[in-house]
Scaffold this motif. Structure first.
Motif, PDB file in Angstrom:
ATOM      1  N   LEU A  92       0.831  -1.204   0.000  1.00  0.00           N
ATOM      2  CA  LEU A  92       0.000   0.000   0.000  1.00  0.00           C
ATOM      3  C   LEU A  92       0.864   1.252   0.000  1.00  0.00           C
ATOM      4  N   PHE A  93       1.922   1.246   0.793  1.00  0.00           N
ATOM      5  CA  PHE A  93       2.872   2.364   0.796  1.00  0.00           C
ATOM      6  C   PHE A  93       3.492   2.546  -0.584  1.00  0.00           C
ATOM      7  N   ASN A  94       3.848   1.437  -1.213  1.00  0.00           N
ATOM      8  CA  ASN A  94       4.444   1.462  -2.544  1.00  0.00           C
ATOM      9  C   ASN A  94       3.506   2.112  -3.561  1.00  0.00           C
ATOM     10  N   ASN A  95       2.230   1.726  -3.514  1.00  0.00           N
ATOM     11  CA  ASN A  95       1.249   2.264  -4.453  1.00  0.00           C
ATOM     12  C   ASN A  95       0.936   3.735  -4.183  1.00  0.00           C
ATOM     13  N   LEU A  96       0.979   4.136  -2.916  1.00  0.00           N
ATOM     14  CA  LEU A  96       0.757   5.547  -2.586  1.00  0.00           C
ATOM     15  C   LEU A  96       1.855   6.423  -3.171  1.00  0.00           C
ATOM     16  N   ILE A  97       3.092   5.935  -3.126  1.00  0.00           N
ATOM     17  CA  ILE A  97       4.212   6.676  -3.730  1.00  0.00           C
ATOM     18  C   ILE A  97       3.984   6.818  -5.231  1.00  0.00           C
ATOM     19  N   ASN A  98       3.531   5.749  -5.870  1.00  0.00           N
ATOM     20  CA  ASN A  98       3.246   5.803  -7.311  1.00  0.00           C
ATOM     21  C   ASN A  98       2.158   6.823  -7.632  1.00  0.00           C
ATOM     22  N   ILE A  99       1.103   6.844  -6.818  1.00  0.00           N
ATOM     23  CA  ILE A  99       0.004   7.791  -7.043  1.00  0.00           C
ATOM     24  C   ILE A  99       0.492   9.227  -6.883  1.00  0.00           C
ATOM     25  N   ILE A 100       1.292   9.465  -5.852  1.00  0.00           N
ATOM     26  CA  ILE A 100       1.822  10.817  -5.613  1.00  0.00           C
ATOM     27  C   ILE A 100       2.692  11.267  -6.781  1.00  0.00           C
ATOM     28  N   LEU A 101       3.550  10.382  -7.259  1.00  0.00           N
ATOM     29  CA  LEU A 101       4.412  10.724  -8.402  1.00  0.00           C
ATOM     30  C   LEU A 101       3.591  10.966  -9.659  1.00  0.00           C
ATOM     31  N   LEU A 102       2.573  10.130  -9.876  1.00  0.00           N
ATOM     32  CA  LEU A 102       1.712  10.281 -11.055  1.00  0.00           C
ATOM     33  C   LEU A 102       1.004  11.631 -11.043  1.00  0.00           C
ATOM     34  N   VAL A 103       0.413  11.986  -9.911  1.00  0.00           N
ATOM     35  CA  VAL A 103      -0.315  13.250  -9.800  1.00  0.00           C
ATOM     36  C   VAL A 103       0.637  14.432  -9.924  1.00  0.00           C
ATOM     37  N   THR A 104       1.824  14.312  -9.308  1.00  0.00           N
ATOM     38  CA  THR A 104       2.798  15.407  -9.342  1.00  0.00           C
ATOM     39  C   THR A 104       3.293  15.667 -10.753  1.00  0.00           C
ATOM     40  N   VAL A 105       3.682  14.606 -11.448  1.00  0.00           N
ATOM     41  CA  VAL A 105       4.194  14.764 -12.815  1.00  0.00           C
ATOM     42  C   VAL A 105       3.092  15.267 -13.742  1.00  0.00           C
ATOM     43  N   ASN A 106       1.865  14.784 -13.546  1.00  0.00           N
ATOM     44  CA  ASN A 106       0.754  15.268 -14.360  1.00  0.00           C
ATOM     45  C   ASN A 106       0.502  16.757 -14.118  1.00  0.00           C
ATOM     46  N   LYS A 107       0.631  17.193 -12.856  1.00  0.00           N
ATOM     47  CA  LYS A 107       0.434  18.611 -12.529  1.00  0.00           C
ATOM     48  C   LYS A 107       1.532  19.461 -13.161  1.00  0.00           C
ATOM     49  N   ILE A 108       2.772  18.949 -13.127  1.00  0.00           N
ATOM     50  CA  ILE A 108       3.888  19.674 -13.759  1.00  0.00           C
ATOM     51  C   ILE A 108       3.655  19.784 -15.259  1.00  0.00           C
ATOM     52  N   ALA A 109       3.159  18.697 -15.872  1.00  0.00           N
ATOM     53  CA  ALA A 109       2.871  18.721 -17.313  1.00  0.00           C
ATOM     54  C   ALA A 109       1.786  19.745 -17.636  1.00  0.00           C
ATOM     55  N   GLN A 110       0.792  19.889 -16.753  1.00  0.00           N
ATOM     56  CA  GLN A 110      -0.260  20.886 -16.957  1.00  0.00           C
ATOM     57  C   GLN A 110       0.299  22.294 -16.887  1.00  0.00           C
ATOM     58  N   LYS A 111       1.232  22.515 -15.963  1.00  0.00           N
ATOM     59  CA  LYS A 111       1.785  23.851 -15.772  1.00  0.00           C
ATOM     60  C   LYS A 111       2.725  24.257 -16.914  1.00  0.00           C
ATOM     61  N   THR A 112       3.471  23.271 -17.429  1.00  0.00           N
ATOM     62  CA  THR A 112       4.494  23.580 -18.433  1.00  0.00           C
ATOM     63  C   THR A 112       4.001  23.462 -19.873  1.00  0.00           C
ATOM     64  N   GLY A 113       2.879  22.811 -20.094  1.00  0.00           N
ATOM     65  CA  GLY A 113       2.352  22.633 -21.451  1.00  0.00           C
ATOM     66  C   GLY A 113       0.879  22.340 -21.425  1.00  0.00           C
ATOM     67  N   GLU A 114       0.374  21.923 -22.575  1.00  0.00           N
ATOM     68  CA  GLU A 114      -1.059  21.658 -22.696  1.00  0.00           C
ATOM     69  C   GLU A 114      -1.391  20.176 -22.636  1.00  0.00           C
ATOM     70  N   ASN A 115      -0.374  19.331 -22.501  1.00  0.00           N
ATOM     71  CA  ASN A 115      -0.593  17.894 -22.547  1.00  0.00           C
ATOM     72  C   ASN A 115      -0.525  17.298 -21.153  1.00  0.00           C
ATOM     73  N   SER A 116      -1.563  16.568 -20.763  1.00  0.00           N
ATOM     74  CA  SER A 116      -1.593  15.884 -19.496  1.00  0.00           C
ATOM     75  C   SER A 116      -2.667  14.801 -19.557  1.00  0.00           C
ATOM     76  N   LEU A 117      -2.649  13.895 -18.598  1.00  0.00           N
ATOM     77  CA  LEU A 117      -3.629  12.808 -18.598  1.00  0.00           C
ATOM     78  C   LEU A 117      -5.022  13.307 -18.209  1.00  0.00           C
ATOM     79  N   TRP A 118      -5.068  14.291 -17.328  1.00  0.00           N
ATOM     80  CA  TRP A 118      -6.365  14.856 -16.943  1.00  0.00           C
ATOM     81  C   TRP A 118      -6.183  16.297 -16.530  1.00  0.00           C
TER      82      TRP A 118
END
Length: 311
Positions: free
Chosen positions: A285-311
């Motif tokens: 569960l700890f492992n998956n939480l780290i993955n979720i945090i990284l996924l959301v963080t990188v997606n947020k960075i992609a939103q800020k730096t460009g127009e492409n993101s998963l959501w």
């Protein structure tokens, strides 16, 4: 004065859509059922990470212990070595393995000889169909210190044979490079498809302007690939902590375990071999939480730096 057309309720529109495209809805129903049965319903069992689970008592009957097993893992002497091995192997795999299919796709896209291009593409994506078990067996044979092809070549050139799979320093390069060999050609397919979607008018205009191949790659191919690259990188970052367990476990031995013991292999050992279900569930569960945090963080960075993101 014309009145605006009234918008039909969502339920009526949904019924009309189902009647019109019922075949597509049936096709979509099977994967939805699959994910519900095998991915969502099993999430009920995540609560054993917070319980002192005994199979005889069941999930509801086991005692609630809260964060006990999380604290045990955080204070374990294996915590930092596992985090270091997992992250270093994963980020090395991204640094080397992620650009490889992009470069391969660009090179294939620039080839003029179609027959040679098809040959190269076939040769590079065929290793993807080799199973992990067979791949690790091939590595063991090729890197054998006595009869391996690599060590025979080293000895022929006057060097000392090495037990590559027994040295911790060689585990990560072998793991990553063998993964590139196996998956680069297959992963390049999506980038080749993205390059195929770029308008030929851009290439024709660039050639008329006297652009070199490097300039075409830099100003047409790379910008055309960026939306796909961004999406793939976000998804790759979402599984940073879930490196291929099977390959790491099969390549692991007593000599290289200081570099090869990662969180997925550790979970397997304590969960299925030692039957410490609550402890392994807490780590997972700890492992998956780290993955979720990284996924959301990188997606947020992609939103800020460009127009492409998963959501």
């Amino acid at each position: 004065m014309l009145s605006k057309p009234t918008k039909k309720p969502m339920g009526i529109r949904m019924q009309k859509a189902i009647r019109k495209d019922w075949q597509l809805f049936i096709m979509c129903l099977l994967p939805v059922i699959y994910y519900i049965v095998f991915h969502y319903i099993p999430m009920y069992g995540v609560q054993i990470a917070f319980k002192d689970f005994y199979a005889s008592k069941g999930i509801w009957g086991s005692q609630w212990v809260g964060m006990k097993y999380f604290k045990r893992f955080f204070h374990s002497y294996q915590f930092w070595p596992l985090i270091r091995n997992t992250l270093s192997l994963s980020f090395l795999q991204i640094a080397v393995g992620f650009p490889a299919p992009i470069i391969l796709a660009i090179l294939l896209n620039q080839m003029k000889n179609q027959r040679f291009k098809q040959f190269v593409q076939t040769v590079t994506y065929c290793p993807h169909f080799i199973s992990i078990v067979v791949l690790t067996g091939m590595l063991s044979v090729f890197l054998s210190p006595r009869s391996g092809l690599i060590n025979n070549l080293i000895a022929f050139l006057g060097g000392e044979p090495k037990f590559f799979l027994g040295e911790p320093g060689w585990f990560r390069p072998i793991f990553v490079l063998s993964g590139v060999w196996q998956n680069a050609g297959w992963s390049a397919i999506i980038y080749i498809a993205a390059l195929g979607g770029i308008s030929w008018d851009l290439y024709e205009a660039a050639k008329m302007d006297g652009a070199s191949k490097w300039q075409i790659v830099r100003h047409i191919d790379i910008p055309g690939l960026m939306p796909t690259v961004t999406m793939m990188l976000i998804m790759e970052m979402g599984k940073v902590m879930n490196i291929g367990f099977q390959k790491a476990y099969l390549m692991q031995n007593g000599l290289n375990i200081s570099a090869s013991e990662i969180i997925p292999t550790y979970i397997y050992k304590i969960g299925l071999i030692d039957a410490q279900y609550s402890y392994s569930a807490a780590i997972s569960l700890f492992n998956n939480l780290i993955n979720i945090i990284l996924l959301v963080t990188v997606n947020k960075i992609a939103q800020k730096t460009g127009e492409n993101s998963l959501w």
